[in-house]
Motif scaffolding. Sequence first.
Motif, PDB file in Angstrom:
ATOM      1  N   GLY A 106      -5.306   4.317 -12.505  1.00  0.00           N
ATOM      2  CA  GLY A 106      -3.923   3.871 -12.603  1.00  0.00           C
ATOM      3  C   GLY A 106      -3.748   2.571 -11.835  1.00  0.00           C
ATOM      4  O   GLY A 106      -4.520   1.636 -12.018  1.00  0.00           O
ATOM      5  N   ASP A 107      -2.794   2.505 -10.939  1.00  0.00           N
ATOM      6  CA  ASP A 107      -2.540   1.296 -10.153  1.00  0.00           C
ATOM      7  C   ASP A 107      -3.109   1.381  -8.734  1.00  0.00           C
ATOM      8  O   ASP A 107      -2.686   0.650  -7.850  1.00  0.00           O
ATOM      9  N   LEU A 108      -4.086   2.259  -8.523  1.00  0.00           N
ATOM     10  CA  LEU A 108      -4.723   2.376  -7.214  1.00  0.00           C
ATOM     11  C   LEU A 108      -5.442   1.080  -6.827  1.00  0.00           C
ATOM     12  O   LEU A 108      -5.443   0.676  -5.675  1.00  0.00           O
ATOM     13  N   LEU A 109      -6.051   0.422  -7.827  1.00  0.00           N
ATOM     14  CA  LEU A 109      -6.822  -0.804  -7.603  1.00  0.00           C
ATOM     15  C   LEU A 109      -6.324  -1.900  -8.528  1.00  0.00           C
ATOM     16  O   LEU A 109      -6.006  -1.641  -9.693  1.00  0.00           O
ATOM     17  N   HIS A 110      -6.306  -3.124  -8.006  1.00  0.00           N
ATOM     18  CA  HIS A 110      -5.903  -4.281  -8.812  1.00  0.00           C
ATOM     19  C   HIS A 110      -6.997  -5.326  -8.908  1.00  0.00           C
ATOM     20  O   HIS A 110      -7.038  -6.095  -9.861  1.00  0.00           O
TER      21      HIS A 110
ATOM     22  N   SER B 194      -2.387  -4.325   0.392  1.00  0.00           N
ATOM     23  CA  SER B 194      -2.134  -5.040  -0.858  1.00  0.00           C
ATOM     24  C   SER B 194      -0.648  -5.321  -1.011  1.00  0.00           C
ATOM     25  O   SER B 194       0.184  -4.425  -0.823  1.00  0.00           O
ATOM     26  N   THR B 195      -0.321  -6.545  -1.378  1.00  0.00           N
ATOM     27  CA  THR B 195       1.082  -6.898  -1.636  1.00  0.00           C
ATOM     28  C   THR B 195       1.584  -6.231  -2.908  1.00  0.00           C
ATOM     29  O   THR B 195       2.782  -6.239  -3.167  1.00  0.00           O
TER      30      THR B 195
ATOM     31  N   ASP C 101       4.061   0.782  -0.464  1.00  0.00           N
ATOM     32  CA  ASP C 101       3.784   1.217   0.904  1.00  0.00           C
ATOM     33  C   ASP C 101       2.314   0.878   1.194  1.00  0.00           C
ATOM     34  O   ASP C 101       1.423   1.700   0.968  1.00  0.00           O
ATOM     35  N   PRO C 102       2.028  -0.350   1.667  1.00  0.00           N
ATOM     36  CA  PRO C 102       0.640  -0.782   1.845  1.00  0.00           C
ATOM     37  C   PRO C 102      -0.236   0.141   2.704  1.00  0.00           C
ATOM     38  O   PRO C 102      -1.366   0.430   2.309  1.00  0.00           O
TER      39      PRO C 102
ATOM     40  N   ALA D 110      -1.927  10.074  -5.266  1.00  0.00           N
ATOM     41  CA  ALA D 110      -2.495   8.863  -4.662  1.00  0.00           C
ATOM     42  C   ALA D 110      -1.369   7.878  -4.365  1.00  0.00           C
ATOM     43  O   ALA D 110      -1.285   6.809  -4.957  1.00  0.00           O
ATOM     44  N   PRO D 111      -0.457   8.242  -3.461  1.00  0.00           N
ATOM     45  CA  PRO D 111       0.713   7.401  -3.215  1.00  0.00           C
ATOM     46  C   PRO D 111       0.359   6.086  -2.536  1.00  0.00           C
ATOM     47  O   PRO D 111      -0.721   5.923  -1.990  1.00  0.00           O
ATOM     48  N   GLY D 112       1.284   5.179  -2.589  1.00  0.00           N
ATOM     49  CA  GLY D 112       1.136   3.893  -1.924  1.00  0.00           C
ATOM     50  C   GLY D 112       1.572   2.765  -2.844  1.00  0.00           C
ATOM     51  O   GLY D 112       2.422   1.974  -2.489  1.00  0.00           O
ATOM     52  N   HIS D 113       0.971   2.712  -4.025  1.00  0.00           N
ATOM     53  CA  HIS D 113       1.410   1.684  -4.976  1.00  0.00           C
ATOM     54  C   HIS D 113       2.885   1.912  -5.278  1.00  0.00           C
ATOM     55  O   HIS D 113       3.697   1.007  -5.227  1.00  0.00           O
ATOM     56  N   THR D 114       3.176   3.147  -5.608  1.00  0.00           N
ATOM     57  CA  THR D 114       4.551   3.612  -5.779  1.00  0.00           C
ATOM     58  C   THR D 114       4.619   5.017  -5.202  1.00  0.00           C
ATOM     59  O   THR D 114       3.593   5.695  -5.116  1.00  0.00           O
TER      60      THR D 114
END
Length: 122
Positions: A58-62, A74-75, A79-80, A35-39
């Motif tokens: 994980g960090d998929l959602l904040h 998302s800031t 990689d938004p 699930a890339p993007g956050h990192t």
Amino acid sequence: GYTARRPMAELERLGMLDLAEEDREIAPGVRVVHAPGHTPGHRVAVLGSGRDTLLLTGDLLHLPAQVSRPRAPSTHDDDPPEGCRSRVRLLELAEAGGWRMGVSHFAGPFGAVRSGRWVGRG
């Protein structure tokens, strides 16, 4: 000082670090899903099967608003656009499958997606 990279380096030294992008089952009923993007290389965990499934994001959602607006950049993401694609894909799977979710960044971390919205339970 302590950094998160030190444990990763130790896992790599022990031959226990696998950064391959493909989704896979790592134990019966436990899958890691790319699930890339956050990192780069970010993963989520999917436990169970069918309607008895829990998605650990994980960090998929904040923020809960991201459930309703997964295409909004998302800031918090490295990689938004990629983060948006990962959120859309996994939220659609979770809703269609009736999965429960655990979102560590939410004040009430357990719930589900219903009608494109976060429904907290717990």
